[in-house]
Design an enzyme around this catalytic site. Structure first.
Site, PDB file in Angstrom:
ATOM      1  N   LYS A 180     -10.660   0.327  -0.584  1.00 21.50           N
ATOM      2  CA  LYS A 180     -10.578   0.025   0.483  1.00 21.50           C
ATOM      3  C   LYS A 180     -11.842   0.042   1.816  1.00 21.50           C
ATOM      4  CE  LYS A 180      -6.762   1.165   4.342  1.00 21.50           C
ATOM      5  NZ  LYS A 180      -6.004   1.741   4.474  1.00 21.50           N
ATOM      6  N   CYS A 197      -4.512  -2.823   4.556  1.00 20.05           N
ATOM      7  CA  CYS A 197      -4.216  -2.738   5.353  1.00 20.05           C
ATOM      8  C   CYS A 197      -4.986  -2.663   6.939  1.00 20.05           C
ATOM      9  CB  CYS A 197      -3.100  -0.876   5.507  1.00 20.05           C
ATOM     10  SG  CYS A 197      -2.189  -0.220   6.866  1.00 20.05           S
ATOM     11  N   GLU A 210       0.874  -0.839   0.150  1.00 19.92           N
ATOM     12  CA  GLU A 210       0.052   0.021  -0.291  1.00 19.92           C
ATOM     13  C   GLU A 210       1.236   1.321   0.383  1.00 19.92           C
ATOM     14  OE1 GLU A 210      -3.072   1.854   2.276  1.00 19.92           O
ATOM     15  OE2 GLU A 210      -2.577   0.651   3.631  1.00 19.92           O
TER      16      GLU A 210
END
Length: 296
Positions: free
Chosen positions: A118, A158, A49
């Site tokens: 995300k 993440c 990321e």
């Protein structure tokens, strides 16, 4: 769950580097990682990321990439020349009406297959620093699976790792490998990174692969320090690889898909989970003061 044939594997490239505010330098790391992993036989290469640009919120908003940015064009060319699938694990992705944090999936022909946006944005207070991702990007709303050589791979990014319900939904939909590209903060990484990744692998009987960015060697050079320690974890929870704090590193791992079957056979939690039983509000019991009976 559907029965999987024996002897299946997936060769995946785990990568890590020190990402800076300079996209040109970061791109060279990304290209070197793709080529190096492909030379070692990777069928899929996972990049971290924010690997193409890591700065402050304002800097990343200003330098958001579009699907036709030169850096993406170069990565598509590298994937085609290497003959491997590449997942750019997360970038600030500028669309016509919004910016998202997106993991781009590039096939072995260099074509853009799609993107995972995300879902969980990093709005948090960590180590005296305020991270307000929602001030930069808009949250996604759909999980994503991709088939790579008949292996079902789930995509996350993440901060998603703190939301186990996403991983359970991917596993129940057939994911055998789940990707977690990250730019995890150094503070939270020391405390939580490995245990979170191992938990997501164990509770879903899946391989978890997490490429990462890492802090620089000189204090103060980064907008915020990231942890490194790119990890790969097997379905039983064993750490298969840890890239430590290397400033640039990559490693190809041959993931045993039969290990997924073994873990899910021994502990059939995907079949035994009962989400309908705990979606309603729990009952509450009140324990009274000493010497009185509780109200039930």
């Amino acid at each position: 769950m559907s029965e999987k044939r024996a002897g299946r594997t997936l060769r995946i490239g785990l990568t890590q580097w020190h990402a800076t505010r300079e996209p040109a330098a970061n791109l060279q790391h990304a290209l070197a990682a793709v080529r190096g992993c492909a030379a070692d036989g990777a069928e899929l290469v996972l990049l971290p990321e924010n690997g193409l640009m890591l700065g402050s919120n304002a800097e990343m908003r200003e330098r958001a990439f579009s699907a036709d940015s030169p850096e993406i064009t170069e990565l598509r060319r590298a994937a085609r020349e290497a003959g491997t699938v590449v997942v750019l694990g997360g970038m600030k992705h500028r669309r016509s009406d919004r910016i998202t944090n997106s993991a781009l999936v590039i096939d072995r022909n260099g074509e853009l297959l799609g993107a995972y946006d995300k879902i969980h944005l990093f709005d948090a207070q960590v180590g005296g620093v305020s991270f307000e991702a929602s001030g930069v990007e808009r949250a996604g709303a759909e999980p994503l699976l991709v088939e790579v050589n008949s292996v079902t791979v789930g995509l996350t990014i993440c901060y998603d790792v703190r939301f186990p319900e996403l991983y359970r939904s991917l596993a129940r939909a057939g994911a055998e490998v789940i990707l977690v590209p990250a730019a995890f903060t150094r503070t939270t990484g020391r405390a939580h990174w490995e245990v979170l990744l191992r938990a997501r692998a164990i509770e879903n009987g899946a391989h978890v692969v997490a490429s990462a960015t890492v802090h620089g060697e000189h204090p103060g050079e980064d907008a915020f320090e990231t942890y490194g320690h790119a990890l790969a974890v097997a379905p039983w929870g064993e750490v298969l690889a840890d890239l430590g704090e290397a400033q640039f590193a990559h490693r190809v791992l041959e993931l045993d898909l039969d290990a997924v079957t073994r873990a899910r056979t021994a502990l059939p939690v995907l079949e035994q989970s009962r989400p309908d039983a705990y979606t309603s509000s729990p009952q509450r019991l009140v324990a009274g003061p000493t010497g009185t009976e509780a109200a039930v």
